[in-house]
Design an enzyme around this catalytic site. Structure first.
Site, PDB file in Angstrom:
ATOM      1  N   HIS A 106      12.864 -51.002  91.684  1.00 14.07           N
ATOM      2  CA  HIS A 106      13.708 -51.511  92.765  1.00 14.07           C
ATOM      3  C   HIS A 106      14.155 -50.375  93.678  1.00 14.07           C
ATOM      4  O   HIS A 106      14.525 -49.298  93.191  1.00 14.07           O
ATOM      5  CB  HIS A 106      14.947 -52.216  92.198  1.00 14.07           C
ATOM      6  CG  HIS A 106      14.631 -53.449  91.415  1.00 14.07           C
ATOM      7  ND1 HIS A 106      14.158 -53.412  90.127  1.00 14.07           N
ATOM      8  CD2 HIS A 106      14.703 -54.770  91.749  1.00 14.07           C
ATOM      9  CE1 HIS A 106      13.956 -54.657  89.688  1.00 14.07           C
ATOM     10  NE2 HIS A 106      14.276 -55.486  90.657  1.00 14.07           N
TER      11      HIS A 106
ATOM     12  N   ASP B 200      11.118 -53.657  94.613  1.00 15.14           N
ATOM     13  CA  ASP B 200      11.713 -54.926  95.029  1.00 15.14           C
ATOM     14  C   ASP B 200      13.064 -54.739  95.721  1.00 15.14           C
ATOM     15  O   ASP B 200      13.771 -53.751  95.502  1.00 15.14           O
ATOM     16  CB  ASP B 200      11.933 -55.827  93.805  1.00 15.14           C
ATOM     17  CG  ASP B 200      10.651 -56.474  93.322  1.00 15.14           C
ATOM     18  OD1 ASP B 200       9.569 -55.999  93.689  1.00 15.14           O
ATOM     19  OD2 ASP B 200      10.740 -57.455  92.557  1.00 15.14           O
TER      20      ASP B 200
END
Length: 283
Positions: free
Chosen positions: A249, A102
């Site tokens: 992430h 992400d």
């Protein structure tokens, strides 16, 4: 007769005193706390929302509760392990595992992630922020060219996006998809992940109207807190099961710990399970 009357009076007085004491005691006892079981925009009832919490003033939905058809769909999905909060996708639907990244792309961390994935012949799903897609289009192009799946993650990671008007939600998601397609015109965008997992019926409805499946996760090592490579790797390796969707992430802060954790995660994970991107055109 006088004695009997006196006894009756005494009985009435005692009864009155006891009744008053009971009522007084009841008034001093606090009412039990009432906790609702409905899923909210902040996801407070779901520990899997440890990723990033939504603002406390976010409203559950901009348009109200779902209609009867939505409730029926949710009741069916509650029995299906492929679906999680509000009918979002939480499983690959196969024995394989999906790694998702992400908040990118990021010029420092995304190229490292891509290089490691390439070394282990693994594809992943990148949930990209529109602002970053516009800033680093060559990374979006590389992600698509190397066979990874692209996912819309809103324009600027607005955790409270689901509480906005449907017109604003739609404009945000369309702007993000346009930035992705400007870099990779032929890449499908069949997935949407709400920042912070702060799902509402409005954002789910809009994403589906735009042809995107709402994507949640199964395993969250909270790598955004930068706990270190060893802790990230241990959490992922201990938590994955067939069908797991792992939340990681590649931007939004110092992500070197996540990059380093991949050197521990990928050899063992790829040996145990099939690790591939989610289908680029959805499920």
């Amino acid at each position: 007769m006088g004695a009997a009357r006196a006894a009756g009076i005494i009985t009435l007085v005692v009864t009155a005193v006891l009744g008053s004491a009971y009522l007084l005691g009841r008034s001093l006892v606090p009412e039990p706390t009432r906790n609702g079981s409905a899923v909210t925009a902040t996801g407070a009832d779901h520990p899997e929302y440890a990723d990033q919490s939504a603002p406390t003033d976010a409203e559950p939905t901009a348009t109200g509760s779902p209609n009867g058809a939505q409730r029926s769909d949710e009741q069916e999905q509650e029995q299906d392990p492929n679906f999680g909060p509000m009918g979002t996708r939480v499983s690959t639907g196969t024995a394989g595992v999906a790694l998702t990244f992400d908040d990118g792309p990021h010029p420092d961390y995304t190229p490292q992630v891509l290089a490691i994935l390439r070394d282990y012949n693994v594809t992943a799903t990148f949930c990209v922020v529109g602002r970053n897609a516009k800033a680093y289009p060559w990374l979006i192009e590389q992600i698509a060219a190397e066979g990874h799946t692209l996912c819309n993650h809103s324009w600027d990671h607005d955790v409270a996006l689901g509480s906005r008007s449907t017109d604003r939600i739609r404009a945000d998601l369309m702007r993000t998809s346009e930035a992705i397609r400007a870099a990779a015109p032929d890449a499908p965008i069949a997935w949407y992940r709400q920042p912070g997992g702060a799902w509402t019926y409005s954002v789910i409805s809009v994403s589906r109207d735009l042809g995107m499946t709402p994507l949640h996760w199964t395993v969250d090592p909270s790598d955004w807190r930068s706990p270190g490579a060893n802790r990230i790797a241990s959490f992922v390796l201990d938590g994955v099961r067939p069908g797991s969707i792992v939340l990681l992430h590649d931007a939004g802060g110092d992500r070197q710990g996540t990059v380093n954790a991949l050197y521990q995660i990928l050899p063992e994970l790829a040996d145990r399970l099939d690790v591939q991107a989610l289908p680029p055109r959805g499920l």
